[in-house]
Design a protein around this motif. Structure first.
Motif, PDB file in Angstrom:
ATOM      1  N   ALA A  80      -7.397  22.183 -19.443  1.00  0.00           N
ATOM      2  CA  ALA A  80      -7.275  22.846 -18.755  1.00  0.00           C
ATOM      3  C   ALA A  80      -9.326  22.781 -18.280  1.00  0.00           C
ATOM      4  O   ALA A  80      -9.966  23.187 -17.715  1.00  0.00           O
ATOM      5  N   THR A  81      -9.900  22.327 -19.567  1.00  0.00           N
ATOM      6  CA  THR A  81     -10.728  21.887 -19.970  1.00  0.00           C
ATOM      7  C   THR A  81     -12.156  21.535 -19.158  1.00  0.00           C
ATOM      8  O   THR A  81     -12.913  21.178 -18.264  1.00  0.00           O
ATOM      9  N   LYS A  82     -10.582  20.170 -19.199  1.00  0.00           N
ATOM     10  CA  LYS A  82     -11.271  18.151 -18.513  1.00  0.00           C
ATOM     11  C   LYS A  82     -11.476  19.370 -16.745  1.00  0.00           C
ATOM     12  O   LYS A  82     -12.104  18.876 -16.213  1.00  0.00           O
ATOM     13  N   LEU A  83     -10.470  19.826 -16.522  1.00  0.00           N
ATOM     14  CA  LEU A  83     -10.944  20.403 -14.985  1.00  0.00           C
ATOM     15  C   LEU A  83     -11.703  20.751 -14.713  1.00  0.00           C
ATOM     16  O   LEU A  83     -12.034  21.041 -13.682  1.00  0.00           O
ATOM     17  N   ALA A  84     -11.910  22.206 -15.157  1.00  0.00           N
ATOM     18  CA  ALA A  84     -12.245  22.831 -15.598  1.00  0.00           C
ATOM     19  C   ALA A  84     -14.288  22.134 -15.031  1.00  0.00           C
ATOM     20  O   ALA A  84     -15.044  23.137 -14.426  1.00  0.00           O
ATOM     21  N   SER A  85     -14.606  21.627 -15.748  1.00  0.00           N
ATOM     22  CA  SER A  85     -15.469  20.955 -15.902  1.00  0.00           C
ATOM     23  C   SER A  85     -15.894  19.938 -14.862  1.00  0.00           C
ATOM     24  O   SER A  85     -16.834  19.168 -14.202  1.00  0.00           O
ATOM     25  N   LEU A  86     -14.985  19.234 -14.346  1.00  0.00           N
ATOM     26  CA  LEU A  86     -14.828  18.209 -12.418  1.00  0.00           C
ATOM     27  C   LEU A  86     -14.622  19.294 -11.509  1.00  0.00           C
ATOM     28  O   LEU A  86     -15.146  20.271 -11.186  1.00  0.00           O
ATOM     29  N   PRO A  87     -15.552  17.999 -10.433  1.00  0.00           N
ATOM     30  CA  PRO A  87     -16.045  18.572  -9.010  1.00  0.00           C
ATOM     31  C   PRO A  87     -15.013  19.801  -8.564  1.00  0.00           C
ATOM     32  O   PRO A  87     -13.897  18.753  -7.842  1.00  0.00           O
ATOM     33  N   PRO A  88     -15.426  21.034  -8.464  1.00  0.00           N
ATOM     34  CA  PRO A  88     -14.140  21.525  -7.383  1.00  0.00           C
ATOM     35  C   PRO A  88     -13.725  21.284  -6.285  1.00  0.00           C
ATOM     36  O   PRO A  88     -12.334  21.404  -5.823  1.00  0.00           O
ATOM     37  N   LEU A  89     -14.566  21.056  -4.990  1.00  0.00           N
ATOM     38  CA  LEU A  89     -14.107  20.177  -4.045  1.00  0.00           C
ATOM     39  C   LEU A  89     -13.262  19.521  -3.819  1.00  0.00           C
ATOM     40  O   LEU A  89     -12.316  19.073  -3.219  1.00  0.00           O
ATOM     41  N   GLY A  90     -12.967  18.478  -4.620  1.00  0.00           N
ATOM     42  CA  GLY A  90     -12.595  17.255  -4.842  1.00  0.00           C
ATOM     43  C   GLY A  90     -11.951  17.524  -5.430  1.00  0.00           C
ATOM     44  O   GLY A  90     -10.412  17.082  -4.595  1.00  0.00           O
ATOM     45  N   LEU A  91     -11.396  18.439  -6.297  1.00  0.00           N
ATOM     46  CA  LEU A  91      -9.842  18.856  -7.048  1.00  0.00           C
ATOM     47  C   LEU A  91      -9.314  19.655  -5.788  1.00  0.00           C
ATOM     48  O   LEU A  91      -7.688  19.046  -5.764  1.00  0.00           O
ATOM     49  N   ALA A  92      -9.561  20.415  -5.278  1.00  0.00           N
ATOM     50  CA  ALA A  92      -8.873  21.528  -4.187  1.00  0.00           C
ATOM     51  C   ALA A  92      -8.672  20.156  -3.011  1.00  0.00           C
ATOM     52  O   ALA A  92      -7.327  20.397  -2.792  1.00  0.00           O
ATOM     53  N   ALA A  93      -9.192  19.163  -2.517  1.00  0.00           N
ATOM     54  CA  ALA A  93      -9.176  18.046  -1.591  1.00  0.00           C
ATOM     55  C   ALA A  93      -7.371  17.406  -1.818  1.00  0.00           C
ATOM     56  O   ALA A  93      -6.751  17.139  -1.378  1.00  0.00           O
ATOM     57  N   LEU A 137     -16.162  14.757   1.480  1.00  0.00           N
ATOM     58  CA  LEU A 137     -17.000  14.862   0.149  1.00  0.00           C
ATOM     59  C   LEU A 137     -18.347  13.797  -0.298  1.00  0.00           C
ATOM     60  O   LEU A 137     -18.726  14.401  -0.965  1.00  0.00           O
ATOM     61  N   GLY A 138     -17.800  12.878   0.655  1.00  0.00           N
ATOM     62  CA  GLY A 138     -19.217  11.714   0.090  1.00  0.00           C
ATOM     63  C   GLY A 138     -20.463  12.612   0.178  1.00  0.00           C
ATOM     64  O   GLY A 138     -21.443  11.903   0.404  1.00  0.00           O
ATOM     65  N   PHE A 139     -20.190  13.563   1.177  1.00  0.00           N
ATOM     66  CA  PHE A 139     -21.704  14.343   1.749  1.00  0.00           C
ATOM     67  C   PHE A 139     -22.129  15.716   0.696  1.00  0.00           C
ATOM     68  O   PHE A 139     -23.088  16.433   1.193  1.00  0.00           O
ATOM     69  N   THR A 140     -21.307  16.330   0.130  1.00  0.00           N
ATOM     70  CA  THR A 140     -21.360  17.418  -1.082  1.00  0.00           C
ATOM     71  C   THR A 140     -22.377  16.729  -2.214  1.00  0.00           C
ATOM     72  O   THR A 140     -22.041  15.575  -2.690  1.00  0.00           O
ATOM     73  N   HIS A 141     -22.777  17.882  -2.376  1.00  0.00           N
ATOM     74  CA  HIS A 141     -23.861  18.060  -3.328  1.00  0.00           C
ATOM     75  C   HIS A 141     -23.009  17.296  -4.871  1.00  0.00           C
ATOM     76  O   HIS A 141     -23.662  16.864  -5.397  1.00  0.00           O
TER      77      HIS A 141
END
Length: 259
Positions: A195-208, A235-239
């Motif tokens: 859970a901690t690892k997932l919370a640290s990753l880019p949320p838009l990418g995980l949702a995709a 996703l390549g255009f995201t911050h």
């Protein structure tokens, strides 16, 4: 809202939901469905959800006492499914956040299928998954008849559904029904780490990732390749993507904002 049948807490980007009717193996009533539905609408900026059960079990499915039906009396089960179970399974599938099922004991009937509807299932080795429908002359609802053959194949899906035999967590992991089975005493630390690892990753990418994999069954290879192109472009255009690349090149930890 004060909940009576679930526990809900949020911290460090993780929403933790505990089904809290341990005396009834966390079996569902209409009240629990209502409270869980409300809870899942209040995730806010949480980036990952952990769903588990209090006490010695994950969930025993529907609380048959909640229907208050006399023995031998007819009841419209389709109404219950349409009103409560189907919306829950759809919500788990459609949430942008990854959902981890922390299975700490028996997961039976619709309770087993709630776990399978989550994105990652991590179970203690003492846990068991039981498709208990055939003993009552029913079918695996709550997504069970859809998830089972896709996860373990038709032969094993039929075996589990027809016999209702309990499937131990280690065997479930070996078959690919769940992500991982760990020693009971390591369950909390394993779930917390994931859970901690997932919370640290880019949320838009995980949702995709969640959306594209969950919906891939409906597309041809050509359609999938086109969608992959479109999603990589978006996703390549995201911050967050720019931040991830910059952090890698600068040898520092990234800070993802979901933008």
């Amino acid at each position: 809202m004060t909940y009576e049948t679930i526990l809900f807490e949020q911290s460090d980007g993780i929403a933790r939901i505990t089904l809290n009717r341990p005396d009834r193996l966390n079996s569902f009533t209409r009240a629990m469905h209502s409270e869980l539905r409300d809870c899942l609408q209040k995730l806010g900026d949480s980036r990952v959800v952990v769903l588990t059960g209090a006490g010695r079990g994950f969930c025993a499915g529907q609380d048959l006492n909640d229907r208050a039906v006399a023995p031998g009396e007819a009841v419209d089960l389709g109404e219950t499914v349409e009103e409560s179970w189907n919306p829950l399974i759809r919500t788990l599938a459609e949430l942008q956040q990854p959902v981890i099922a922390r299975v700490n004991g028996v997961a039976a009937g619709a309770g087993a299928n709630i776990a399978l509807a989550c994105d990652l299932v991590i179970a203690g080795k003492s846990a068991k998954f039981i498709q208990s429908f055939s003993a009552l002359g029913l079918i695996p609802d709550s997504g069970g008849s859809w998830h089972l053959p896709r996860l373990v194949g038709q032969a094993r899906a039929l075996g589990l559904a027809l016999t209702g035999e309990p499937l131990a967590a280690e065997k479930a992991a070996e078959w690919g029904l769940i992500w991982k089975a760990v020693d009971d005493e390591l369950l909390d630390s394993e779930v917390d780490a994931v859970a901690t690892k997932l919370a640290s990753l880019p949320p838009l990418g995980l949702a995709a990732i969640k959306k594209i994999i969950r919906t891939s069954w409906s597309r041809s290879l050509d359609e999938e390749l086109d969608l992959q192109r479109d999603e990589m472009r978006r996703l390549g255009f995201t911050h967050d993507y720019r931040e991830g690349v910059a952090a890698f090149l600068e040898k520092r930890s990234p800070t993802f904002t979901g933008k």
